[in-house]
Scaffold this motif. Structure first.
Motif, PDB file in Angstrom:
ATOM      1  N   GLN A 187       0.820  -1.215   0.000  1.00  0.00           N
ATOM      2  CA  GLN A 187       0.000   0.000   0.000  1.00  0.00           C
ATOM      3  C   GLN A 187       0.858   1.272   0.000  1.00  0.00           C
ATOM      4  O   GLN A 187       0.489   2.282  -0.587  1.00  0.00           O
ATOM      5  N   THR A 188       2.014   1.196   0.644  1.00  0.00           N
ATOM      6  CA  THR A 188       2.947   2.329   0.624  1.00  0.00           C
ATOM      7  C   THR A 188       3.461   2.564  -0.788  1.00  0.00           C
ATOM      8  O   THR A 188       3.630   3.714  -1.221  1.00  0.00           O
ATOM      9  N   LEU A 189       3.694   1.476  -1.525  1.00  0.00           N
ATOM     10  CA  LEU A 189       4.157   1.595  -2.901  1.00  0.00           C
ATOM     11  C   LEU A 189       3.076   2.189  -3.803  1.00  0.00           C
ATOM     12  O   LEU A 189       3.384   2.953  -4.721  1.00  0.00           O
ATOM     13  N   VAL A 190       1.820   1.850  -3.549  1.00  0.00           N
ATOM     14  CA  VAL A 190       0.731   2.415  -4.345  1.00  0.00           C
ATOM     15  C   VAL A 190       0.693   3.932  -4.172  1.00  0.00           C
ATOM     16  O   VAL A 190       0.529   4.686  -5.130  1.00  0.00           O
ATOM     17  N   LYS A 191       0.831   4.367  -2.910  1.00  0.00           N
ATOM     18  CA  LYS A 191       0.848   5.809  -2.640  1.00  0.00           C
ATOM     19  C   LYS A 191       2.041   6.466  -3.345  1.00  0.00           C
ATOM     20  O   LYS A 191       1.915   7.560  -3.910  1.00  0.00           O
ATOM     21  N   LYS A 192       3.179   5.788  -3.367  1.00  0.00           N
ATOM     22  CA  LYS A 192       4.368   6.304  -4.045  1.00  0.00           C
ATOM     23  C   LYS A 192       4.110   6.414  -5.541  1.00  0.00           C
ATOM     24  O   LYS A 192       4.522   7.392  -6.183  1.00  0.00           O
ATOM     25  N   TRP A 193       3.420   5.434  -6.089  1.00  0.00           N
ATOM     26  CA  TRP A 193       3.080   5.403  -7.517  1.00  0.00           C
ATOM     27  C   TRP A 193       2.111   6.539  -7.857  1.00  0.00           C
ATOM     28  O   TRP A 193       2.286   7.249  -8.855  1.00  0.00           O
ATOM     29  N   GLN A 194       1.125   6.726  -7.011  1.00  0.00           N
ATOM     30  CA  GLN A 194       0.155   7.805  -7.211  1.00  0.00           C
ATOM     31  C   GLN A 194       0.848   9.171  -7.175  1.00  0.00           C
ATOM     32  O   GLN A 194       0.595  10.026  -8.032  1.00  0.00           O
ATOM     33  N   ASP A 195       1.728   9.365  -6.220  1.00  0.00           N
ATOM     34  CA  ASP A 195       2.459  10.631  -6.102  1.00  0.00           C
ATOM     35  C   ASP A 195       3.377  10.860  -7.306  1.00  0.00           C
ATOM     36  O   ASP A 195       3.537  12.001  -7.766  1.00  0.00           O
ATOM     37  N   PHE A 196       3.972   9.777  -7.808  1.00  0.00           N
ATOM     38  CA  PHE A 196       4.852   9.875  -8.972  1.00  0.00           C
ATOM     39  C   PHE A 196       4.069  10.368 -10.194  1.00  0.00           C
ATOM     40  O   PHE A 196       4.525  11.258 -10.927  1.00  0.00           O
ATOM     41  N   ILE A 197       2.893   9.811 -10.416  1.00  0.00           N
ATOM     42  CA  ILE A 197       2.066  10.221 -11.559  1.00  0.00           C
ATOM     43  C   ILE A 197       1.655  11.680 -11.417  1.00  0.00           C
ATOM     44  O   ILE A 197       1.708  12.452 -12.377  1.00  0.00           O
ATOM     45  N   THR A 198       1.247  12.053 -10.202  1.00  0.00           N
ATOM     46  CA  THR A 198       0.836  13.436  -9.955  1.00  0.00           C
ATOM     47  C   THR A 198       1.986  14.410 -10.189  1.00  0.00           C
ATOM     48  O   THR A 198       1.807  15.471 -10.794  1.00  0.00           O
ATOM     49  N   GLU A 199       3.155  14.044  -9.737  1.00  0.00           N
ATOM     50  CA  GLU A 199       4.318  14.925  -9.869  1.00  0.00           C
ATOM     51  C   GLU A 199       4.773  15.077 -11.312  1.00  0.00           C
ATOM     52  O   GLU A 199       5.166  16.169 -11.741  1.00  0.00           O
ATOM     53  N   ASN A 200       4.696  14.000 -12.085  1.00  0.00           N
ATOM     54  CA  ASN A 200       5.284  14.019 -13.425  1.00  0.00           C
ATOM     55  C   ASN A 200       4.299  14.116 -14.575  1.00  0.00           C
ATOM     56  O   ASN A 200       4.705  14.411 -15.706  1.00  0.00           O
ATOM     57  N   HIS A 201       3.002  13.865 -14.316  1.00  0.00           N
ATOM     58  CA  HIS A 201       2.029  13.877 -15.411  1.00  0.00           C
ATOM     59  C   HIS A 201       0.782  14.712 -15.110  1.00  0.00           C
ATOM     60  O   HIS A 201       0.547  15.731 -15.739  1.00  0.00           O
ATOM     61  N   TYR A 202      -0.041  14.261 -14.193  1.00  0.00           N
ATOM     62  CA  TYR A 202      -1.294  14.948 -13.870  1.00  0.00           C
ATOM     63  C   TYR A 202      -1.750  14.517 -12.482  1.00  0.00           C
ATOM     64  O   TYR A 202      -1.256  13.537 -11.932  1.00  0.00           O
ATOM     65  N   LYS A 203      -2.678  15.269 -11.910  1.00  0.00           N
ATOM     66  CA  LYS A 203      -3.179  14.936 -10.582  1.00  0.00           C
ATOM     67  C   LYS A 203      -3.877  13.588 -10.631  1.00  0.00           C
ATOM     68  O   LYS A 203      -4.925  13.434 -11.250  1.00  0.00           O
ATOM     69  N   CYS A 204      -3.284  12.617  -9.978  1.00  0.00           N
ATOM     70  CA  CYS A 204      -3.795  11.246 -10.030  1.00  0.00           C
ATOM     71  C   CYS A 204      -4.738  11.000  -8.859  1.00  0.00           C
ATOM     72  O   CYS A 204      -4.325  10.616  -7.767  1.00  0.00           O
ATOM     73  N   THR A 205      -6.022  11.223  -9.083  1.00  0.00           N
ATOM     74  CA  THR A 205      -7.031  10.962  -8.059  1.00  0.00           C
ATOM     75  C   THR A 205      -7.214   9.453  -7.895  1.00  0.00           C
ATOM     76  O   THR A 205      -6.753   8.665  -8.725  1.00  0.00           O
ATOM     77  N   LYS A 206      -7.913   9.052  -6.853  1.00  0.00           N
ATOM     78  CA  LYS A 206      -8.163   7.620  -6.653  1.00  0.00           C
ATOM     79  C   LYS A 206      -9.012   7.050  -7.790  1.00  0.00           C
ATOM     80  O   LYS A 206      -8.851   5.884  -8.174  1.00  0.00           O
ATOM     81  N   GLU A 207      -9.888   7.871  -8.324  1.00  0.00           N
ATOM     82  CA  GLU A 207     -10.726   7.418  -9.444  1.00  0.00           C
ATOM     83  C   GLU A 207      -9.868   7.114 -10.664  1.00  0.00           C
ATOM     84  O   GLU A 207     -10.028   6.081 -11.321  1.00  0.00           O
ATOM     85  N   ILE A 208      -8.944   8.037 -10.966  1.00  0.00           N
ATOM     86  CA  ILE A 208      -8.048   7.829 -12.108  1.00  0.00           C
ATOM     87  C   ILE A 208      -7.125   6.646 -11.845  1.00  0.00           C
ATOM     88  O   ILE A 208      -6.907   5.799 -12.722  1.00  0.00           O
ATOM     89  N   LEU A 209      -6.593   6.576 -10.631  1.00  0.00           N
ATOM     90  CA  LEU A 209      -5.670   5.501 -10.269  1.00  0.00           C
ATOM     91  C   LEU A 209      -6.341   4.141 -10.391  1.00  0.00           C
ATOM     92  O   LEU A 209      -5.739   3.179 -10.885  1.00  0.00           O
ATOM     93  N   SER A 210      -7.594   4.076  -9.984  1.00  0.00           N
ATOM     94  CA  SER A 210      -8.342   2.822 -10.077  1.00  0.00           C
ATOM     95  C   SER A 210      -8.472   2.368 -11.530  1.00  0.00           C
ATOM     96  O   SER A 210      -8.285   1.189 -11.846  1.00  0.00           O
ATOM     97  N   GLY A 211      -8.760   3.329 -12.416  1.00  0.00           N
ATOM     98  CA  GLY A 211      -8.867   3.005 -13.841  1.00  0.00           C
ATOM     99  C   GLY A 211      -7.540   2.550 -14.428  1.00  0.00           C
ATOM    100  O   GLY A 211      -7.488   1.626 -15.246  1.00  0.00           O
ATOM    101  N   LEU A 212      -6.461   3.191 -13.983  1.00  0.00           N
ATOM    102  CA  LEU A 212      -5.134   2.793 -14.455  1.00  0.00           C
ATOM    103  C   LEU A 212      -4.813   1.367 -14.026  1.00  0.00           C
ATOM    104  O   LEU A 212      -4.271   0.574 -14.798  1.00  0.00           O
ATOM    105  N   GLY A 213      -5.152   1.054 -12.762  1.00  0.00           N
ATOM    106  CA  GLY A 213      -4.888  -0.290 -12.248  1.00  0.00           C
ATOM    107  C   GLY A 213      -5.559  -1.364 -13.089  1.00  0.00           C
ATOM    108  O   GLY A 213      -4.961  -2.405 -13.392  1.00  0.00           O
ATOM    109  N   GLU A 214      -6.793  -1.104 -13.475  1.00  0.00           N
ATOM    110  CA  GLU A 214      -7.522  -2.062 -14.317  1.00  0.00           C
ATOM    111  C   GLU A 214      -6.873  -2.178 -15.691  1.00  0.00           C
ATOM    112  O   GLU A 214      -6.802  -3.262 -16.277  1.00  0.00           O
ATOM    113  N   MET A 215      -6.387  -1.043 -16.200  1.00  0.00           N
ATOM    114  CA  MET A 215      -5.764  -1.039 -17.522  1.00  0.00           C
ATOM    115  C   MET A 215      -4.470  -1.844 -17.536  1.00  0.00           C
ATOM    116  O   MET A 215      -4.112  -2.430 -18.555  1.00  0.00           O
TER     117      MET A 215
END
Length: 246
Positions: A187-215
């Protein structure tokens, strides 16, 4: 198999200068960039993506629209190939009509201007591009990503891709070490992954993150790329993200 940019250029028939440009605009990034000498390398996945790009170029799609289509979370390669075939069929019919008209003109026969009509092909192509824009191009995430990454140079993209692969490798290690998707470590790694996307691409909300996970498991290209770090890594990331986003 990693190929030097010159080898990849010869294989695909695309110039090295064009490959540099595709890298700069984010259309086709190298699979690996040697930090010591800056050499770009491409792999089998790069070939597959280049094939898609060349199909769209053959259909006269602008590079910006190609990038939009290929980066869309809803991009389905099989569906895309069917659409491309339909468009190429329309293009073929027009060329056959023009060839027939040329034969008639060479015989001194009159031809009508409607043989040059290309409206059916253009309408279908524009419809296809519009669908891609409606699915992804008008989202705030895409616009934010475009704005944030437009100033990225080759080195910045290399650093971002390297950092991304490092985090995926951490997920693979976490799984191999016996931790479950709901563990604190995962779970700590997921938060790190979410922060990485937000920092380098776009604000990664839980909704967006959930869709990415499925993809990551639904799209074979994403799954194969992630699982290079270890079979089952994509599924592990997907499961961990699903728990995180509840």
């Amino acid at each position: 198999m990693n190929m030097h940019i010159k080898e990849f250029a010869e294989l695909t028939g695309v110039s090295v200068r064009t490959l540099h440009y595709y890298d700069e605009v984010g259309l086709l990034k190298p699979s690996f960039v040697d930090k010591q000498n800056g050499y770009r390398y491409y792999n089998d996945d790069s070939i597959i993506k280049m094939q898609e790009i060349l199909f769209y170029r053959e259909l006269d799609f602008p590079l910006k629209e190609i990038r939009l289509i290929l980066s869309s979370p809803d991009h389905d390669k099989k569906t895309a190939l069917k659409e491309q075939k339909n468009l190429l069929t329309l293009k073929k019919k027009r060329l056959e009509r023009l060839i027939t008209a040329l034969d008639s003109a060479m015989k001194g026969e009159k031809i009508t201007m409607n043989v040059f009509d290309n409206s059916e092909f253009l309408a279908k192509r524009n419809e296809y591009a519009k669908e891609a824009k409606e699915k992804w191009g008008n989202t705030n995430a895409y616009k934010e990503s475009e704005e944030k990454t437009k100033s990225y140079d080759v080195q910045k993209w290399s650093d971002v891709n390297s950092a991304m692969n490092d985090i995926i490798a951490e997920f693979a290690k976490c799984r191999n070490d016996g931790f479950t998707p709901d563990s604190k470590e995962a779970q700590t790694l997921v938060k790190k992954w979410q922060d990485f996307i937000t920092e380098n691409h776009y604000k990664c909300t839980k909704e967006i993150l959930s869709g990415l996970g499925e993809m990551y498991i639904a799209d074979e290209r994403f799954k194969a790329n992630i699982d290079k770090h270890g079979s089952g890594t994509a599924q592990f990331m997907c499961d961990a993200i699903k728990i995180y986003c509840r």
